[in-house]
Write an enzyme that holds these catalytic residues in place. Sequence first.
Site, PDB file in Angstrom:
ATOM      1  N   LYS A   1     -28.482 -25.581  46.827  1.00  0.00           N
ATOM      2  CA  LYS A   1     -29.731 -25.479  47.599  1.00  0.00           C
ATOM      3  C   LYS A   1     -29.432 -25.593  49.094  1.00  0.00           C
ATOM      4  O   LYS A   1     -28.712 -26.486  49.531  1.00  0.00           O
ATOM      5  CB  LYS A   1     -30.728 -26.556  47.164  1.00  0.00           C
ATOM      6  CG  LYS A   1     -32.072 -26.391  47.853  1.00  0.00           C
ATOM      7  CD  LYS A   1     -33.197 -27.052  47.098  1.00  0.00           C
ATOM      8  CE  LYS A   1     -34.523 -26.921  47.815  1.00  0.00           C
ATOM      9  NZ  LYS A   1     -35.002 -25.530  47.910  1.00  0.00           N
TER      10      LYS A   1
ATOM     11  N   GLY B   1     -38.972 -27.444  49.910  1.00  0.00           N
ATOM     12  CA  GLY B   1     -40.303 -26.959  50.309  1.00  0.00           C
ATOM     13  C   GLY B   1     -41.401 -27.750  49.619  1.00  0.00           C
ATOM     14  O   GLY B   1     -42.443 -28.052  50.224  1.00  0.00           O
TER      15      GLY B   1
ATOM     16  N   HIS C   1     -32.076 -31.563  43.631  1.00  0.00           N
ATOM     17  CA  HIS C   1     -31.867 -30.142  43.348  1.00  0.00           C
ATOM     18  C   HIS C   1     -30.376 -29.871  43.133  1.00  0.00           C
ATOM     19  O   HIS C   1     -29.528 -30.708  43.456  1.00  0.00           O
ATOM     20  CB  HIS C   1     -32.381 -29.263  44.497  1.00  0.00           C
ATOM     21  CG  HIS C   1     -33.866 -29.076  44.478  1.00  0.00           C
ATOM     22  ND1 HIS C   1     -34.727 -29.938  45.105  1.00  0.00           N
ATOM     23  CD2 HIS C   1     -34.647 -28.130  43.888  1.00  0.00           C
ATOM     24  CE1 HIS C   1     -35.980 -29.534  44.911  1.00  0.00           C
ATOM     25  NE2 HIS C   1     -35.956 -28.440  44.176  1.00  0.00           N
TER      26      HIS C   1
HETATM   27  P1  NAD Z   1     -29.998 -17.647  45.556  1.00  0.00           P
HETATM   28  O1  NAD Z   1     -29.074 -17.986  46.683  1.00  0.00           O
HETATM   29  O2  NAD Z   1     -29.512 -17.787  44.167  1.00  0.00           O
HETATM   30  O3  NAD Z   1     -30.495 -16.114  45.719  1.00  0.00           O
HETATM   31  C1  NAD Z   1     -30.897 -15.569  46.962  1.00  0.00           C
HETATM   32  C2  NAD Z   1     -31.104 -14.062  46.814  1.00  0.00           C
HETATM   33  O4  NAD Z   1     -31.604 -13.553  48.055  1.00  0.00           O
HETATM   34  C3  NAD Z   1     -29.828 -13.277  46.519  1.00  0.00           C
HETATM   35  O5  NAD Z   1     -30.126 -12.126  45.729  1.00  0.00           O
HETATM   36  C4  NAD Z   1     -29.359 -12.828  47.908  1.00  0.00           C
HETATM   37  O6  NAD Z   1     -28.589 -11.627  47.853  1.00  0.00           O
HETATM   38  C5  NAD Z   1     -30.716 -12.580  48.588  1.00  0.00           C
HETATM   39  N1  NAD Z   1     -30.643 -12.752  50.038  1.00  0.00           N
HETATM   40  C6  NAD Z   1     -30.487 -13.913  50.725  1.00  0.00           C
HETATM   41  N2  NAD Z   1     -30.453 -13.678  52.040  1.00  0.00           N
HETATM   42  C7  NAD Z   1     -30.597 -12.337  52.195  1.00  0.00           C
HETATM   43  C8  NAD Z   1     -30.648 -11.463  53.330  1.00  0.00           C
HETATM   44  N3  NAD Z   1     -30.542 -11.942  54.593  1.00  0.00           N
HETATM   45  N4  NAD Z   1     -30.807 -10.120  53.114  1.00  0.00           N
HETATM   46  C9  NAD Z   1     -30.926  -9.640  51.861  1.00  0.00           C
HETATM   47  N5  NAD Z   1     -30.890 -10.407  50.744  1.00  0.00           N
HETATM   48  C10 NAD Z   1     -30.726 -11.742  50.918  1.00  0.00           C
HETATM   49  O7  NAD Z   1     -31.294 -18.509  45.823  1.00  0.00           O
HETATM   50  P2  NAD Z   1     -32.433 -18.964  44.760  1.00  0.00           P
HETATM   51  O8  NAD Z   1     -32.029 -20.247  44.125  1.00  0.00           O
HETATM   52  O9  NAD Z   1     -32.806 -17.804  43.913  1.00  0.00           O
HETATM   53  O10 NAD Z   1     -33.626 -19.340  45.767  1.00  0.00           O
HETATM   54  C11 NAD Z   1     -34.162 -18.395  46.668  1.00  0.00           C
HETATM   55  C12 NAD Z   1     -35.276 -19.062  47.473  1.00  0.00           C
HETATM   56  O11 NAD Z   1     -36.354 -19.425  46.589  1.00  0.00           O
HETATM   57  C13 NAD Z   1     -34.876 -20.360  48.178  1.00  0.00           C
HETATM   58  O12 NAD Z   1     -35.536 -20.436  49.416  1.00  0.00           O
HETATM   59  C14 NAD Z   1     -35.377 -21.451  47.227  1.00  0.00           C
HETATM   60  O13 NAD Z   1     -35.604 -22.683  47.855  1.00  0.00           O
HETATM   61  C15 NAD Z   1     -36.659 -20.814  46.758  1.00  0.00           C
HETATM   62  N6  NAD Z   1     -37.224 -21.320  45.492  1.00  0.00           N
HETATM   63  C16 NAD Z   1     -38.573 -21.439  45.447  1.00  0.00           C
HETATM   64  C17 NAD Z   1     -39.201 -21.837  44.288  1.00  0.00           C
HETATM   65  C18 NAD Z   1     -40.693 -21.911  44.269  1.00  0.00           C
HETATM   66  O14 NAD Z   1     -41.294 -22.197  43.197  1.00  0.00           O
HETATM   67  N7  NAD Z   1     -41.360 -21.625  45.384  1.00  0.00           N
HETATM   68  C19 NAD Z   1     -38.443 -22.140  43.161  1.00  0.00           C
HETATM   69  C20 NAD Z   1     -37.051 -22.000  43.230  1.00  0.00           C
HETATM   70  C21 NAD Z   1     -36.447 -21.573  44.414  1.00  0.00           C
END
Ligand code: NAD
Length: 254
Positions: A150, A156, A146
């Site tokens: 990350k 996950g 990744h």
């Molecule tokens: P990122 O860091 O780019 O974005 C996170 C977002 O959440 C931001 O807008 C941030 O402001 C917000 N945020 C984080 N903590 C917060 C809090 N305590 N209060 C309020 N807002 C909060 O992350 P990302 O790459 O977009 O990934 C987000 C999540 O999704 C991760 O857990 C990642 O592993 C997961 N993900 C899952 C899949 C899937 O298919 N299930 C795919 C990609 C990413």
Amino acid sequence: MNKIKLGISGISGKMGQNVFEIASKDDAFEIVAGFHNSDADFRGVKCYSDVKDFLSNIDVCIDFSSKDNLIKLLHEAILFNSVAIVSGTTGLSEQDHTELKNYGKVAKIFWASNFSIGVSILKNILGKLLPIINNYDFDIELLEKHHKFKKDAPSGTAVSLLQQIAAFKNKPLEEVVHYNSVENPVREDGKVGVAFQRGGGVIGEHELSFFGTFEELSIKHTAYDRKVFANGAITAAKWLLQQNDGYFSMKDII
Ligand code: NAD
């Protein structure tokens, strides 16, 4: 037809922005609220500093944020308005998963470690492969890659593949997994070696390798664009709103 009122949790993040882009072109949705680490509005969407306000006027929340934020969201939603939730947030503990499942007793919730169709197919293939390969002497290794930002490891998706293997072997996860490291280089027979790489902008890659004495078989999935996950979450949101209360995942729609 009334549009679905969508709230995006983590709206300014890498995934949230992709959900925003796809949902804003989809006539079924009206994006009415955003939630992130700031109360600044995002691309014209009103963002809230209070979770209650964020939840107050939405039909469904799509969440890709952080473990802490998802749990906070669940706690407020359970007390407040039992809004439908679709989440892909990873790095969750067993206790967190129990909370997600409990929410499914009073509301609609969909969680997936990976929203891509390809990974769902990979899991399907793995289910068919394990009973066959188990008859022979093959060692299993899992490598996931990744981007460098990350926060959790293994991913996950990797954890869910390992859980699938552990369930097949009828053993707890800890007894099946061997984390490859300098301190721990020798894998016990029958355990699955797990390694991860973090770098650059890699969206997500998972490769399961089965090593025989003189041969190797592998199955690999590579995501080229985060839109694959965002599309899956949007499809799940539309589907979820048609269901009764419950806890759902990709296996329920594919
Ligand atoms: P990122 O860091 O780019 O974005 C996170 C977002 O959440 C931001 O807008 C941030 O402001 C917000 N945020 C984080 N903590 C917060 C809090 N305590 N209060 C309020 N807002 C909060 O992350 P990302 O790459 O977009 O990934 C987000 C999540 O999704 C991760 O857990 C990642 O592993 C997961 N993900 C899952 C899949 C899937 O298919 N299930 C795919 C990609 C990413």
